[in-house]
Design a protein around this motif. Structure first.
Motif, PDB file in Angstrom:
ATOM      1  N   ARG A  11       5.039  50.645  15.930  1.00  0.00           N
ATOM      2  CA  ARG A  11       5.673  49.493  16.601  1.00  0.00           C
ATOM      3  C   ARG A  11       6.055  48.416  15.589  1.00  0.00           C
ATOM      4  NH1 ARG A  11       1.729  49.786  20.240  1.00  0.00           N
ATOM      5  NH2 ARG A  11       0.775  47.822  19.636  1.00  0.00           N
ATOM      6  N   ARG A  12       5.164  48.143  14.649  1.00  0.00           N
ATOM      7  CA  ARG A  12       5.454  47.141  13.618  1.00  0.00           C
ATOM      8  C   ARG A  12       6.656  47.553  12.773  1.00  0.00           C
ATOM      9  NH1 ARG A  12      -0.630  45.764  11.441  1.00  0.00           N
ATOM     10  NH2 ARG A  12      -1.321  44.605  13.269  1.00  0.00           N
ATOM     11  N   LEU A  13       6.742  48.848  12.468  1.00  0.00           N
ATOM     12  CA  LEU A  13       7.884  49.351  11.711  1.00  0.00           C
ATOM     13  C   LEU A  13       9.184  49.150  12.488  1.00  0.00           C
ATOM     14  CD1 LEU A  13       6.289  52.599  10.284  1.00  0.00           C
ATOM     15  CD2 LEU A  13       7.163  50.676   8.914  1.00  0.00           C
ATOM     16  N   ALA A  14       9.147  49.427  13.783  1.00  0.00           N
ATOM     17  CA  ALA A  14      10.338  49.253  14.622  1.00  0.00           C
ATOM     18  C   ALA A  14      10.726  47.784  14.706  1.00  0.00           C
ATOM     19  CB  ALA A  14      10.081  49.821  16.020  1.00  0.00           C
ATOM     20  N   GLU A  15       9.738  46.910  14.849  1.00  0.00           N
ATOM     21  CA  GLU A  15      10.018  45.474  14.909  1.00  0.00           C
ATOM     22  C   GLU A  15      10.629  44.990  13.595  1.00  0.00           C
ATOM     23  OE1 GLU A  15       6.200  43.802  15.850  1.00  0.00           O
ATOM     24  OE2 GLU A  15       6.272  44.533  17.924  1.00  0.00           O
ATOM     25  N   GLU A  16      10.110  45.495  12.496  1.00  0.00           N
ATOM     26  CA  GLU A  16      10.637  45.119  11.197  1.00  0.00           C
ATOM     27  C   GLU A  16      12.073  45.612  11.035  1.00  0.00           C
ATOM     28  OE1 GLU A  16       9.249  46.755   7.180  1.00  0.00           O
ATOM     29  OE2 GLU A  16       8.188  44.832   7.410  1.00  0.00           O
ATOM     30  N   ALA A  17      12.330  46.843  11.432  1.00  0.00           N
ATOM     31  CA  ALA A  17      13.685  47.392  11.332  1.00  0.00           C
ATOM     32  C   ALA A  17      14.659  46.580  12.175  1.00  0.00           C
ATOM     33  CB  ALA A  17      13.689  48.857  11.770  1.00  0.00           C
ATOM     34  N   THR A  18      14.215  46.181  13.355  1.00  0.00           N
ATOM     35  CA  THR A  18      15.060  45.348  14.220  1.00  0.00           C
ATOM     36  C   THR A  18      15.329  44.006  13.554  1.00  0.00           C
ATOM     37  OG1 THR A  18      14.239  46.426  16.215  1.00  0.00           O
ATOM     38  CG2 THR A  18      15.207  44.228  16.486  1.00  0.00           C
ATOM     39  N   GLY A  19      14.301  43.424  12.968  1.00  0.00           N
ATOM     40  CA  GLY A  19      14.465  42.140  12.283  1.00  0.00           C
ATOM     41  C   GLY A  19      15.464  42.219  11.144  1.00  0.00           C
ATOM     42  N   ILE A  20      15.400  43.298  10.394  1.00  0.00           N
ATOM     43  CA  ILE A  20      16.352  43.480   9.290  1.00  0.00           C
ATOM     44  C   ILE A  20      17.756  43.681   9.839  1.00  0.00           C
ATOM     45  CG2 ILE A  20      17.036  45.023   7.415  1.00  0.00           C
ATOM     46  CD1 ILE A  20      13.999  45.468   6.927  1.00  0.00           C
ATOM     47  N   ALA A  21      17.868  44.516  10.880  1.00  0.00           N
ATOM     48  CA  ALA A  21      19.179  44.815  11.467  1.00  0.00           C
ATOM     49  C   ALA A  21      19.832  43.580  12.075  1.00  0.00           C
ATOM     50  CB  ALA A  21      19.043  45.912  12.522  1.00  0.00           C
ATOM     51  N   THR A  22      19.036  42.712  12.660  1.00  0.00           N
ATOM     52  CA  THR A  22      19.595  41.512  13.300  1.00  0.00           C
ATOM     53  C   THR A  22      19.703  40.328  12.352  1.00  0.00           C
ATOM     54  OG1 THR A  22      17.413  40.783  14.066  1.00  0.00           O
ATOM     55  CG2 THR A  22      18.717  42.180  15.573  1.00  0.00           C
ATOM     56  N   GLY A  23      19.185  40.499  11.142  1.00  0.00           N
ATOM     57  CA  GLY A  23      19.269  39.424  10.161  1.00  0.00           C
ATOM     58  C   GLY A  23      18.184  38.371  10.286  1.00  0.00           C
ATOM     59  N   THR A  24      17.207  38.610  11.144  1.00  0.00           N
ATOM     60  CA  THR A  24      16.120  37.626  11.293  1.00  0.00           C
ATOM     61  C   THR A  24      14.994  37.862  10.283  1.00  0.00           C
ATOM     62  OG1 THR A  24      15.031  38.952  13.006  1.00  0.00           O
ATOM     63  CG2 THR A  24      16.589  37.249  13.749  1.00  0.00           C
ATOM     64  N   LEU A  25      15.069  38.969   9.556  1.00  0.00           N
ATOM     65  CA  LEU A  25      14.085  39.276   8.523  1.00  0.00           C
ATOM     66  C   LEU A  25      14.822  39.739   7.273  1.00  0.00           C
ATOM     67  CD1 LEU A  25      11.065  39.686   7.709  1.00  0.00           C
ATOM     68  CD2 LEU A  25      11.308  42.037   8.521  1.00  0.00           C
ATOM     69  N   ALA A  26      14.554  39.058   6.178  1.00  0.00           N
ATOM     70  CA  ALA A  26      15.168  39.444   4.907  1.00  0.00           C
ATOM     71  C   ALA A  26      14.498  40.729   4.409  1.00  0.00           C
ATOM     72  CB  ALA A  26      14.999  38.328   3.890  1.00  0.00           C
ATOM     73  N   PRO A  27      15.288  41.658   3.898  1.00  0.00           N
ATOM     74  CA  PRO A  27      14.718  42.917   3.422  1.00  0.00           C
ATOM     75  C   PRO A  27      13.570  42.730   2.423  1.00  0.00           C
ATOM     76  CG  PRO A  27      17.098  43.074   3.484  1.00  0.00           C
ATOM     77  CD  PRO A  27      16.747  41.633   3.778  1.00  0.00           C
ATOM     78  N   GLU A  28      13.636  41.696   1.603  1.00  0.00           N
ATOM     79  CA  GLU A  28      12.567  41.480   0.620  1.00  0.00           C
ATOM     80  C   GLU A  28      11.248  41.031   1.259  1.00  0.00           C
ATOM     81  OE1 GLU A  28      15.185  37.726   0.532  1.00  0.00           O
ATOM     82  OE2 GLU A  28      15.507  39.884   0.568  1.00  0.00           O
ATOM     83  N   HIS A  29      11.300  40.666   2.536  1.00  0.00           N
ATOM     84  CA  HIS A  29      10.086  40.291   3.265  1.00  0.00           C
ATOM     85  C   HIS A  29       9.593  41.407   4.185  1.00  0.00           C
ATOM     86  CE1 HIS A  29      11.748  36.157   2.380  1.00  0.00           C
ATOM     87  NE2 HIS A  29      10.601  36.226   1.712  1.00  0.00           N
ATOM     88  N   ALA A  30      10.204  42.548   4.081  1.00  0.00           N
ATOM     89  CA  ALA A  30       9.850  43.693   4.925  1.00  0.00           C
ATOM     90  C   ALA A  30       8.753  44.497   4.226  1.00  0.00           C
ATOM     91  CB  ALA A  30      11.082  44.549   5.188  1.00  0.00           C
ATOM     92  N   TYR A  31       7.537  44.095   4.416  1.00  0.00           N
ATOM     93  CA  TYR A  31       6.404  44.745   3.750  1.00  0.00           C
ATOM     94  C   TYR A  31       5.827  45.925   4.537  1.00  0.00           C
ATOM     95  CZ  TYR A  31       3.358  42.391   7.049  1.00  0.00           C
ATOM     96  OH  TYR A  31       2.744  41.972   8.203  1.00  0.00           O
ATOM     97  N   THR A  32       6.076  45.977   5.835  1.00  0.00           N
ATOM     98  CA  THR A  32       5.471  47.013   6.674  1.00  0.00           C
ATOM     99  C   THR A  32       5.896  48.411   6.241  1.00  0.00           C
ATOM    100  OG1 THR A  32       5.422  45.443   8.505  1.00  0.00           O
ATOM    101  CG2 THR A  32       5.087  47.742   9.063  1.00  0.00           C
ATOM    102  N   THR A  33       7.153  48.554   5.873  1.00  0.00           N
ATOM    103  CA  THR A  33       7.659  49.854   5.437  1.00  0.00           C
ATOM    104  C   THR A  33       6.932  50.326   4.184  1.00  0.00           C
ATOM    105  OG1 THR A  33       9.806  49.319   6.376  1.00  0.00           O
ATOM    106  CG2 THR A  33       9.748  51.134   4.807  1.00  0.00           C
ATOM    107  N   GLN A  34       6.588  49.398   3.308  1.00  0.00           N
ATOM    108  CA  GLN A  34       5.863  49.759   2.091  1.00  0.00           C
ATOM    109  C   GLN A  34       4.416  50.129   2.404  1.00  0.00           C
ATOM    110  OE1 GLN A  34       6.367  46.366  -0.419  1.00  0.00           O
ATOM    111  NE2 GLN A  34       8.523  46.777  -0.786  1.00  0.00           N
TER     112      GLN A  34
END
Length: 133
Positions: A11-34
């Motif tokens: 779920r956290r991964l999906a939320e992060e992906a949505t945030g990146i896709a919508t521009g509400t999360l900068a890719p450099e702040h996407a730590y969940t995928t790592q």
């Protein structure tokens, strides 16, 4: 029903992906995928599914049967962790996995505190003998 940590991570991964896709999360702040690569999430989920299925099939299990099931899941999680460089599970994830094991046993009629006491352990020590993560 106990929530598998892998389901929460997914779920956290999906939320992060949505945030990146919508521009509400900068890719450099996407730590969940790592922290939770797909291979870790999938292998953990499969391991926990097997544990859950195995516990459900036990009828009036002995302490030995329960501890063998715990040993089996812990050793399998050790292998998953090792496959991810020994850093797949950090402190929070370790606690979540132990809590999931405890909750799954409890939901299937095991008095975990009594089991631990009969075996000279504290409740949250039932995984310690085999756990490397």
């Amino acid at each position: 029903m106990a929530e598998k940590p892998s389901d929460l991570w997914r779920r956290r991964l999906a939320e992060e992906a949505t945030g990146i896709a919508t521009g509400t999360l900068a890719p450099e702040h996407a730590y969940t995928t790592q922290l939770f690569p797909e291979s870790l999430v999938t292998a953990t989920g499969t391991t926990l599914d097997s544990f859950e299925t195995g516990i459900r099939t036990l009828s009036a299990p002995s302490d030995d049967e329960i501890l063998v099931a715990v040993q089996r899941v812990v050793l399998a999680l050790n292998a998953v962790n090792e496959a991810h460089g020994g850093v797949g599970y950090e402190t929070v994830e370790r606690e979540m996995l132990c809590e999931y094991i405890d909750q799954t046993l409890t939901e299937n009629g095991v008095d975990v505190a009594a089991l631990a006491e009969r075996n000279g352990l504290e409740r949250y020590e039932i995984t310690d003998e085999w756990r490397e993560w």
